[in-house]
Design a protein around this motif. Structure first.
Motif, PDB file in Angstrom:
ATOM      1  N   LEU A 199      -9.021   0.262   0.316  1.00 13.49           N
ATOM      2  CA  LEU A 199     -10.262   0.694   0.969  1.00 13.49           C
ATOM      3  C   LEU A 199     -10.010   1.264   2.362  1.00 13.49           C
ATOM      4  O   LEU A 199     -10.659   2.219   2.782  1.00 13.49           O
ATOM      5  CB  LEU A 199     -11.237  -0.484   1.101  1.00 13.49           C
ATOM      6  N   GLN A 200      -9.076   0.679   3.080  1.00 14.73           N
ATOM      7  CA  GLN A 200      -8.827   1.051   4.472  1.00 14.73           C
ATOM      8  C   GLN A 200      -7.835   2.196   4.635  1.00 14.73           C
ATOM      9  O   GLN A 200      -7.776   2.807   5.691  1.00 14.73           O
ATOM     10  CB  GLN A 200      -8.320  -0.170   5.249  1.00 14.73           C
ATOM     11  N   ASP A 201      -7.066   2.484   3.615  1.00 10.20           N
ATOM     12  CA  ASP A 201      -6.025   3.503   3.730  1.00 10.20           C
ATOM     13  C   ASP A 201      -6.627   4.894   3.574  1.00 10.20           C
ATOM     14  O   ASP A 201      -7.220   5.220   2.545  1.00 10.20           O
ATOM     15  CB  ASP A 201      -4.948   3.268   2.672  1.00 10.20           C
ATOM     16  N   SER A 202      -6.449   5.725   4.571  1.00 11.38           N
ATOM     17  CA  SER A 202      -7.068   7.056   4.573  1.00 11.38           C
ATOM     18  C   SER A 202      -6.414   8.030   3.590  1.00 11.38           C
ATOM     19  O   SER A 202      -6.927   9.117   3.367  1.00 11.38           O
ATOM     20  CB  SER A 202      -7.031   7.649   5.980  1.00 11.38           C
ATOM     21  N   TYR A 262     -17.523  13.484  -1.626  1.00  9.69           N
ATOM     22  CA  TYR A 262     -17.350  12.055  -1.901  1.00  9.69           C
ATOM     23  C   TYR A 262     -17.763  11.200  -0.709  1.00  9.69           C
ATOM     24  O   TYR A 262     -18.415  10.178  -0.865  1.00  9.69           O
ATOM     25  CB  TYR A 262     -15.903  11.736  -2.295  1.00  9.69           C
ATOM     26  N   ASN A 263     -17.373  11.622   0.485  1.00  9.03           N
ATOM     27  CA  ASN A 263     -17.761  10.869   1.685  1.00  9.03           C
ATOM     28  C   ASN A 263     -19.270  10.849   1.856  1.00  9.03           C
ATOM     29  O   ASN A 263     -19.856   9.809   2.162  1.00  9.03           O
ATOM     30  CB  ASN A 263     -17.099  11.440   2.934  1.00  9.03           C
ATOM     31  N   ASN A 264     -19.902  11.980   1.680  1.00 11.12           N
ATOM     32  CA  ASN A 264     -21.357  12.046   1.834  1.00 11.12           C
ATOM     33  C   ASN A 264     -22.076  11.200   0.794  1.00 11.12           C
ATOM     34  O   ASN A 264     -23.077  10.557   1.099  1.00 11.12           O
ATOM     35  CB  ASN A 264     -21.852  13.488   1.760  1.00 11.12           C
ATOM     36  N   ILE A 299       0.832  -1.205   0.000  1.00 13.42           N
ATOM     37  CA  ILE A 299       0.000   0.000   0.000  1.00 13.42           C
ATOM     38  C   ILE A 299       0.865   1.252   0.000  1.00 13.42           C
ATOM     39  O   ILE A 299       0.520   2.252  -0.627  1.00 13.42           O
ATOM     40  CB  ILE A 299      -1.032  -0.001   1.155  1.00 13.42           C
ATOM     41  N   ASP A 300       2.008   1.202   0.677  1.00 12.05           N
ATOM     42  CA  ASP A 300       2.918   2.346   0.678  1.00 12.05           C
ATOM     43  C   ASP A 300       3.551   2.549  -0.688  1.00 12.05           C
ATOM     44  O   ASP A 300       3.697   3.683  -1.161  1.00 12.05           O
ATOM     45  CB  ASP A 300       4.000   2.169   1.750  1.00 12.05           C
ATOM     46  N   ILE A 301       3.905   1.444  -1.336  1.00  9.28           N
ATOM     47  CA  ILE A 301       4.451   1.528  -2.700  1.00  9.28           C
ATOM     48  C   ILE A 301       3.370   2.051  -3.646  1.00  9.28           C
ATOM     49  O   ILE A 301       3.634   2.915  -4.487  1.00  9.28           O
ATOM     50  CB  ILE A 301       4.969   0.155  -3.161  1.00  9.28           C
ATOM     51  N   TRP A 313     -10.650   6.256  -8.096  1.00  8.03           N
ATOM     52  CA  TRP A 313     -10.037   6.618  -6.826  1.00  8.03           C
ATOM     53  C   TRP A 313      -9.244   7.901  -7.002  1.00  8.03           C
ATOM     54  O   TRP A 313      -8.911   8.290  -8.115  1.00  8.03           O
ATOM     55  CB  TRP A 313      -9.087   5.507  -6.376  1.00  8.03           C
ATOM     56  N   ALA A 314      -8.904   8.537  -5.873  1.00  6.81           N
ATOM     57  CA  ALA A 314      -8.058   9.727  -5.896  1.00  6.81           C
ATOM     58  C   ALA A 314      -7.193   9.731  -4.639  1.00  6.81           C
ATOM     59  O   ALA A 314      -7.473   9.013  -3.677  1.00  6.81           O
ATOM     60  CB  ALA A 314      -8.908  11.002  -5.956  1.00  6.81           C
ATOM     61  N   ILE A 315      -6.176  10.557  -4.666  1.00  8.06           N
ATOM     62  CA  ILE A 315      -5.346  10.751  -3.480  1.00  8.06           C
ATOM     63  C   ILE A 315      -5.923  11.944  -2.731  1.00  8.06           C
ATOM     64  O   ILE A 315      -6.089  13.027  -3.299  1.00  8.06           O
ATOM     65  CB  ILE A 315      -3.883  11.012  -3.864  1.00  8.06           C
ATOM     66  N   LYS A 316      -6.240  11.740  -1.458  1.00  8.82           N
ATOM     67  CA  LYS A 316      -6.920  12.774  -0.678  1.00  8.82           C
ATOM     68  C   LYS A 316      -6.153  14.086  -0.602  1.00  8.82           C
ATOM     69  O   LYS A 316      -6.750  15.154  -0.643  1.00  8.82           O
ATOM     70  CB  LYS A 316      -7.174  12.278   0.750  1.00  8.82           C
ATOM     71  N   GLU A 317      -4.856  14.025  -0.480  1.00 10.54           N
ATOM     72  CA  GLU A 317      -4.090  15.248  -0.262  1.00 10.54           C
ATOM     73  C   GLU A 317      -4.184  16.238  -1.429  1.00 10.54           C
ATOM     74  O   GLU A 317      -3.904  17.416  -1.270  1.00 10.54           O
ATOM     75  CB  GLU A 317      -2.636  14.952   0.069  1.00 10.54           C
ATOM     76  N   PHE A 318      -4.607  15.756  -2.592  1.00 11.97           N
ATOM     77  CA  PHE A 318      -4.746  16.631  -3.750  1.00 11.97           C
ATOM     78  C   PHE A 318      -6.168  17.186  -3.899  1.00 11.97           C
ATOM     79  O   PHE A 318      -6.439  17.924  -4.842  1.00 11.97           O
ATOM     80  CB  PHE A 318      -4.340  15.902  -5.032  1.00 11.97           C
ATOM     81  N   LEU A 319      -7.057  16.826  -2.985  1.00 15.75           N
ATOM     82  CA  LEU A 319      -8.444  17.283  -3.066  1.00 15.75           C
ATOM     83  C   LEU A 319      -8.706  18.385  -2.041  1.00 15.75           C
ATOM     84  O   LEU A 319      -8.078  18.425  -0.977  1.00 15.75           O
ATOM     85  CB  LEU A 319      -9.404  16.117  -2.796  1.00 15.75           C
TER      86      LEU A 319
END
Length: 118
Positions: A55-58, A82-84, A7-9, A68-74
């Motif tokens: 799914l589990q990685d925040s 998206y959460n709602n 997941i880190d990779i 999917w997207a990387i949260k830090e760019f949103l």
């Protein structure tokens, strides 16, 4: 390659290859398979684990439509949207059931009876 670091990779690869763009799980997994040089057998064995980890990685967020997207760019409002959308349930309720005071009174009286018995 140690499976627990996949997941880190994957996160590093997603930042490098997709950055602010949305991506599919399959496109991310293909990058991971190439980077980790997984055999066909390892590839089949790891796909389920990788999906669960995603799914589990925040750091990742599901944006719908298999993307999917990387949260830090949103922006925060995009993340909230998206959460709602993931947790909104549309429940059809018969108008006669809305604010039915008799049912609420019955539930309250049953609760009171149970607490008095204890």
């Amino acid at each position: 390659m140690n499976k627990k670091h996949f997941i880190d990779i994957a996160y590093t690869l997603a930042k490098e290859k997709f950055a602010k763009k949305r991506f599919t799980f399959n496109s991310l997994y293909e990058l991971l398979v190439k980077e980790a040089k997984l055999s066909n057998e390892e590839r089949k064995d790891c796909i389920g684990t990788m999906y669960v980890e995603l799914l589990q990685d925040s750091r990742f967020i599901y944006t719908g439509e298999n993307l999917w997207a990387i949260k830090e760019f949103l922006l925060q409002n995009e993340i909230a949207k998206y959460n709602n959308s993931l947790y909104n349930l549309k429940i059809e309720v018969d108008e006669g059931e809305i604010n039915n005071q008799d049912d609420e009174d019955e539930i309250t009286s049953l609760d009171n009876e149970n607490s008095e018995e204890q």
